[in-house]
Motif scaffolding. Structure first.
Motif, PDB file in Angstrom:
ATOM      1  N   UNK A 218       0.798  -1.238   0.000  1.00  0.00           N
ATOM      2  CA  UNK A 218       0.000   0.000   0.000  1.00  0.00           C
ATOM      3  C   UNK A 218       0.824   1.277   0.000  1.00  0.00           C
ATOM      4  N   UNK A 219       1.964   1.269   0.687  1.00  0.00           N
ATOM      5  CA  UNK A 219       2.748   2.514   0.766  1.00  0.00           C
ATOM      6  C   UNK A 219       3.454   2.850  -0.547  1.00  0.00           C
ATOM      7  N   UNK A 220       3.515   1.905  -1.468  1.00  0.00           N
ATOM      8  CA  UNK A 220       4.048   2.202  -2.796  1.00  0.00           C
ATOM      9  C   UNK A 220       2.923   2.531  -3.786  1.00  0.00           C
TER      10      UNK A 220
ATOM     11  N   UNK B  89      -5.350  -1.763   2.882  1.00  0.00           N
ATOM     12  CA  UNK B  89      -4.336  -2.138   3.866  1.00  0.00           C
ATOM     13  C   UNK B  89      -4.654  -3.477   4.529  1.00  0.00           C
ATOM     14  N   UNK B  90      -5.933  -3.689   4.851  1.00  0.00           N
ATOM     15  CA  UNK B  90      -6.329  -4.940   5.500  1.00  0.00           C
ATOM     16  C   UNK B  90      -6.116  -6.136   4.574  1.00  0.00           C
ATOM     17  N   UNK B  91      -6.402  -5.941   3.291  1.00  0.00           N
ATOM     18  CA  UNK B  91      -6.185  -7.028   2.324  1.00  0.00           C
ATOM     19  C   UNK B  91      -4.705  -7.392   2.243  1.00  0.00           C
ATOM     20  N   UNK B  92      -3.847  -6.373   2.307  1.00  0.00           N
ATOM     21  CA  UNK B  92      -2.405  -6.616   2.280  1.00  0.00           C
ATOM     22  C   UNK B  92      -1.960  -7.290   3.579  1.00  0.00           C
TER      23      UNK B  92
ATOM     24  N   UNK C 123       3.088  -0.802   7.260  1.00  0.00           N
ATOM     25  CA  UNK C 123       1.851  -0.729   8.039  1.00  0.00           C
ATOM     26  C   UNK C 123       1.957  -1.643   9.256  1.00  0.00           C
ATOM     27  N   UNK C 124       1.262  -1.258  10.306  1.00  0.00           N
ATOM     28  CA  UNK C 124       1.053  -2.094  11.485  1.00  0.00           C
ATOM     29  C   UNK C 124      -0.442  -2.368  11.580  1.00  0.00           C
ATOM     30  N   UNK C 125      -0.793  -3.460  12.232  1.00  0.00           N
ATOM     31  CA  UNK C 125      -2.218  -3.736  12.413  1.00  0.00           C
ATOM     32  C   UNK C 125      -2.480  -4.306  13.805  1.00  0.00           C
ATOM     33  N   UNK C 126      -3.738  -4.144  14.220  1.00  0.00           N
ATOM     34  CA  UNK C 126      -4.192  -4.691  15.496  1.00  0.00           C
ATOM     35  C   UNK C 126      -4.884  -6.022  15.216  1.00  0.00           C
TER      36      UNK C 126
END
Length: 611
Positions: free
Chosen positions: A215-217, A235-238, A265-268
């Motif tokens: 996502x960041x690219x 982001x969630x899919x990634x 990215x970080x996720x919970x």
């Protein structure tokens, strides 16, 4: 060692290449398959090198890895710069010297990965026979073939020129023949190369293993702002590609900060956690190549419910490229991830209330501990986290009664729990993770009292001391107590005639003074502990608080003052103590059967006496 000149004191060090290869195969890499990653990395750098040196180089470059199952061969091909004959001798066949390193020293923003000049040598970890067929873009009319069976002796012979690039052909050792599998190679390279900038194909596949764009690219066009929900969905899919144990709830961006260039990215995680749960997982890519998919130490210790993927160009790998050096950049990246987490949690609380409620529901207990690790986290969470209490989970403000918060330190509530139940007041469970330090800090912030029930100072705040003549105290202690210290007091509610509490400090002193403590503890630790407990004057491990506010107790005291001996009433009161306490006070060895028998016998006596 070998002398350079006769009679000279100067010597040169010789290298035992067989020994070095053994180190590589048995000690440097965690698994031999890492050698394939090293050779793919070399192919990547060859493509980048060609793009740097040949301005009109083709842009449709690729790396292809193919397995020949029948002959136990793995071939790694690239459309990079290729090698001249002199480069084969100077770089490919020279351990610790790499053209990539030279280019990186000139300009480290090129995207080149290699650093140590050991990558090609790793081929001999897997292979008993290595051939390299290469044509340099500089001499496109001439091809060269390198061949070696041990990495020490090699031949270089002319061969037919091909399109610029290189093919590394590994004839695998017998013990590694199972690696000649396109299925296995696709699985391995999908893990290592998923963020690599140059396309990597396996077998005859038409799609690269690294087709996934992080996502960041995948930036929005200039002047266009994507909706928050759309960004979150992408982001969630990634994240789901990397999080194998839990469903990601929401994601938070990682952006460069200070000396850290890390992005990602970080996720919970959606799995419920306890206070000490540690499900941290972090995949770290260095210049697009996976370096470590267990880089959890870069995440703060309190973040046991966080997963993530980041990439960096400035972190320094170890020689195996499977771990990082703990240098200033490493610490800067770790600090940047902490900042990203705190900023992400704050944004979640302010702008995404539904997701925030879900996070609090899943990770309330873990966040109690997290709140103690950073002032900003405490400010964010202090009025949002719930504390386990005798009335279920409550916010700290709902525990505040008469500007006091009561904390029950023991798991065995006993009479104290009954006291608060009768008063209809919640009492916090101080035996649960982080509850006591969190409430202490909360109370300090809001200027209220903490009463830690079960400690002498805490009990002194609950019970007001009162006086009776010594002979009455002795008489009551004889007939009511079973080893407890009798304390004459006044407290609410008045309907409760007595309360039995455990004295944790006296209990500790008793344990330490037992003879077998010397067998269970080191002398130094025991000495320190006994220095502490020597200041504790109390020797009995429990106290019975007799309530002079209770009407029955007041009548009992009045009878004693008139020289009467209310034996039956004392039996009822003692039986009541045992019946009420027996279920909750597991440290007391009371005879419940005897108490019930006494109670059964005394009732007829009272009835017959008209009492």
């Amino acid at each position: 060692m070998r002398a350079l000149q006769p009679g000279s004191d100067c010597f040169s060090t010789e290298v035992n290449l067989n020994g070095l290869i053994e180190v590589l195969s048995k000690h440097l890499y965690s698994t031999p398959i890492v050698a394939v990653r090293e050779l793919v990395q070399n192919g990547h750098d060859a493509i980048v090198r060609r793009r740097i040196e040949q301005p009109n180089a083709p842009q449709d470059n690729q790396i292809r890895v193919t397995a020949d199952v029948a002959h136990s061969i793995i071939t790694i091909s690239d459309t990079g710069a290729g090698l001249t004959e002199s480069e084969i001798h100077g770089f490919l066949a020279t351990v610790g010297v790499g053209y990539t390193r030279m280019l990186r020293q000139q300009d480290d923003d090129t995207g080149l990965i290699g650093m140590f000049g050991l990558g090609f040598l790793s081929a001999f970890v897997l292979a008993k026979d290595v051939s390299v067929i290469t044509t340099s873009w500089q001499t496109p009319e001439q091809g060269w073939k390198y061949h070696s069976t041990d990495g020490q002796r090699y031949s270089v012979t002319p061969c037919e020129a091909t399109a610029p690039g290189t093919r590394v052909i590994l004839k695998l050792k017998d013990e590694y023949s199972h690696l000649a599998s396109n299925t296995l190679l696709e699985r391995v390279l999908s893990r290592y190369c998923i963020l690599l900038h140059e396309p990597v194909y396996v077998g005859d596949a038409s799609e690269p293993v690294n087709k996934l764009l992080p996502p960041w690219r995948d930036a929005a066009p200039e002047g266009v702002t994507l909706h928050r929900a759309l960004v979150q969905r992408k982001n969630l899919a990634f994240a789901a590609q990397f999080e194998s144990s839990f469903e990601p709830i929401c994601t938070m961006p990682v952006t460069p900060l200070g000396s850290s260039d890390a992005v990602g990215i970080l996720w919970i995680q959606d799995g419920a956690t306890y206070g000490t749960s540690d499900n941290r997982n972090l995949s770290l890519f260095l210049r697009g190549m996976l370096l470590d998919d267990e880089a959890r130490e870069l995440l703060p210790p309190w973040a046991g419910f966080i997963g993530g993927v980041i990439e960096s160009s400035t972190l320094t790998p170890t020689a195996s490229r499977e771990d990082l050096q703990r240098d200033e950049i490493w610490h800067a990246v770790r600090d940047a991830l902490t900042e990203s987490l705190i900023a992400g949690l704050s944004d979640l609380a302010q702008n995404q209330p539904e997701l925030w409620r879900r996070v609090l529901l899943r990770h309330n207990e873990a966040l109690l501990g997290a709140a103690l690790c950073d002032d900003r986290l405490f400010d964010l969470l202090k009025d949002r986290l719930q504390v386990p209490t005798s009335k279920g989970a409550l916010l700290a403000k709902d525990l505040r009664v008469n500007n006091s918060i009561n904390i029950l330190l023991s798991q065995d509530g006993g009479f104290e729990e009954m006291l608060f139940h009768i008063l209809q007041r919640p009492v916090a469970r101080g035996d649960r993770y982080a509850v006591v330090p969190f409430l202490r800090r909360w109370a300090s912030t809001y200027h209220c009292r903490i009463i830690e029930v079960g400690t002498r100072t805490g009990n002194e705040q609950l019970f007001s001391l009162a006086d009776l003549p010594d002979e009455q105290v002795t008489y009551l202690e004889t007939h009511l107590c079973d080893g407890e210290q009798l304390i004459i007091s006044r407290f609410e509610p008045a309907v409760l005639p007595l309360v039995v509490t455990l004295d944790r400090e006296a209990e500790l002193k008793q344990i330490l003074e037992q003879d077998d403590a010397d067998k269970r503890m080191s002398t130094a630790a025991l000495m320190l502990a006994r220095q502490f407990t020597s200041q504790i004057k109390q020797t009995k491990t429990s106290s019975l608080y007799l309530n002079l506010n209770n009407p029955c107790v007041m009548q009992l005291v009045a009878a004693l003052q008139h020289q009467r001996q209310p034996i039956a009433a004392l039996k009822v009161l003692k039986s009541l103590k045992v019946i009420l306490c027996a279920g909750g006070n597991k440290h007391q060895q009371w005879d419940l059967h005897q108490a019930l028998d006494d109670f059964t016998q005394v009732i007829p006596t009272l009835i017959n006496n008209g009492e």
